[in-house]
Design a protein around this motif. Structure first.
Motif: not given
Length: 479
Positions: A146-153, A187-190
């Motif tokens: 999960v963290e790697e996916a968010i990092y990619t973004f 993430i959506f809310d932020s």
């Protein structure tokens, strides 16, 4: 003037005929080239692959490479070796699509470092786009990183590809599909002020909460969407109907479908397929049939998904004759069965212990549709469990003749069947082939073969296979 006009028409017709012949010959040539490459990849080890390809004298094009990579995307090592060889050929440059297919293939076998090397290669050639990062996010999320996916973004800006709403939606979708809907919601809310949500954004979250499953939260998202002035589209309605059906609230789902009828948004064949499927699960076969007929009365053409739902409903209540009637109706309406159609019927027949009928259906269905990994796995497993390993091997041989790359589960089923029969040698050959294709065996499958080999006093073979597996995990695509 008339004579000239006719002469020009004649010339034009000849040119068209010549172009058609040229186009036909070119298509045939490309098809032959793909087949030759596939044969080389299937019949040579990775150590001699470059030599075999070089000696073949094959000339490649972007279309051919893209097609081969797509065909071998489940065989990471083979795909990468071919990708690497192709890049070195004269007058050839990898397309974006080729890079994307290869990135996805590498991610499947968790070769993320090499994957990022390709990203950097694309960057140097100015080929990077939003879709590149969307693919990586999906693959990381699927691997539970999960963290790697968010990092990619978050790292997109550094690669000179500013994230947009499509990337934002892709991140949310990747997280939701990997059962991380709560993180997606955070993430959506932020970020919803930075990326203004559209119906697709809400639909992604809605589907995520539906799979959680959390019906109250799904309803909350549906209301929030309406409050934000974002009207639900056909996809949103379809997801909500699906969520309600899976929650056992099919009557409420029917209410939504009726509400859609009163609006501009008309129900689709997908929505009807969900209703038919749910009625089938609940053994409400009459409701399933009535819904199918209602769909036709409303002028909505039945597609293969609705027919599959109806076939599944009849299978659930053991009405095989009706299943065959539905297949006939599909033929009359010009709807071609797909692998899912085949799998539903086979699963039903195998469950009833009808081995011979299952094989008859398999032989008939492969004439009209391409089997998928589940089809082959079911058939091989059926024969293995019926102590008919010879027939299991025949299905395997047919699959190989079709140049179909087996999945991890297909390999495992046959290896386990061979172990059950005490054929450790053949099982070892398959396990080694599996590793060669970059597919990691499950612990259960390797453990079963290991136990058999130790029983036969072949610890050296166990050690050899273990070393190959370790190499696959650490650096399978590097010399």
């Amino acid at each position: 003037m008339i004579k000239i006009y006719n002469f020009d028409n004649l010339l034009s017709s000849r040119w068209i005929l010549m172009l058609r012949r040229f186009s036909s010959n070119e298509t045939t040539l490309m098809s032959d080239t793909r087949k030759r490459i596939s044969k080389i990849l299937m019949s040579n080890s990775t150590l001699v692959l470059d030599t075999a390809l070089n000696q073949s004298g094959i000339r490649i094009s972007p279309d051919i490479v893209e097609d081969v990579l797509k065909r071998f995307e489940n065989a990471g090592m083979l795909a990468y070796r071919f990708f690497d060889w192709a890049e070195k050929q004269r007058d050839y440059t990898h397309s974006i699509r080729a890079y994307h297919t290869m990135i996805g293939s590498l991610a499947k076998i968790r070769q993320f470092q090499i994957m990022w090397d390709l990203v950097n290669s694309m960057r140097s050639k100015r080929l990077l786009n939003v879709e590149t990062f969307c693919i990586i996010m999906r693959k990381y999320a699927r691997a539970h990183k999960v963290e790697e996916a968010i990092y990619t973004f978050n790292v997109m800006e550094k690669y000179d590809v500013p994230p947009n709403l499509a990337a934002f939606n892709s991140l949310l979708s990747a997280l939701c599909k990997s059962k991380n809907v709560r993180r997606a919601q955070e993430i959506f809310d932020s970020m919803k002020d930075r990326f203004i949500p559209v119906p697709k954004t809400y639909s992604i979250l809605l589907e995520g909460w539906g799979k959680d499953p959390n019906l109250p939260k799904a309803r909350e998202i549906f209301r929030e969407m309406d409050d934000a002035g974002c009207n639900p589209d056909i996809v949103t309605y379809g997801i909500m109907v699906d969520i309600l059906c899976k929650a056992g609230r099919v009557d409420e789902a029917v209410g939504i479908v009726k509400e859609m009828d009163s609006k501009v948004c008309k129900p689709t064949s997908f929505i009807y397929s969900v209703l038919v499927h749910t009625y089938g699960i609940e053994n409400r076969i009459e409701d399933a049939v009535d819904t199918f007929l209602e769909m036709e009365r409303n002028g909505i053409i039945a597609d293969v998904a609705v027919y599959n739902a109806l076939i599944g409903a009849f299978c659930k209540v053991n009405k095989l004759k009706n299943v065959y009637r539905v297949l006939n109706d599909m033929g009359c309406k010009g709807v071609t069965p797909n692998s899912r159609t085949c799998n539903i019927i086979l699963n039903f027949l195998i469950g009833r212990g009808e081995t011979d009928e299952s094989f008859k259906v398999f032989r008939r269905m492969i004439k009209v549709c391409e089997p998928d990994a589940d089809t082959y796995t079911m058939m091989i497993k059926m024969f293995c469990e019926n102590d008919n390993i010879d027939m299991a091997l025949k299905v395997w041989k047919y699959m190989r003749l079709k140049r179909f790359i087996p999945s991890m589960h297909t390999f495992s089923v046959l290896i386990n069947g061979l172990c059950e029969k005490g054929n450790a040698t053949k099982a070892c050959v398959l396990l080694e082939e599996m590793i060669e294709k970059g597919i990691r065996p499950s612990g259960v499958t390797f453990g079963r073969l290991r136990k058999l080999l130790i029983k036969e006093g072949r610890e050296d073979v166990v050690k050899f296979l273990q070393e190959k597996m370790n190499l696959l995990v650490k650096e399978p695509l590097c010399d």
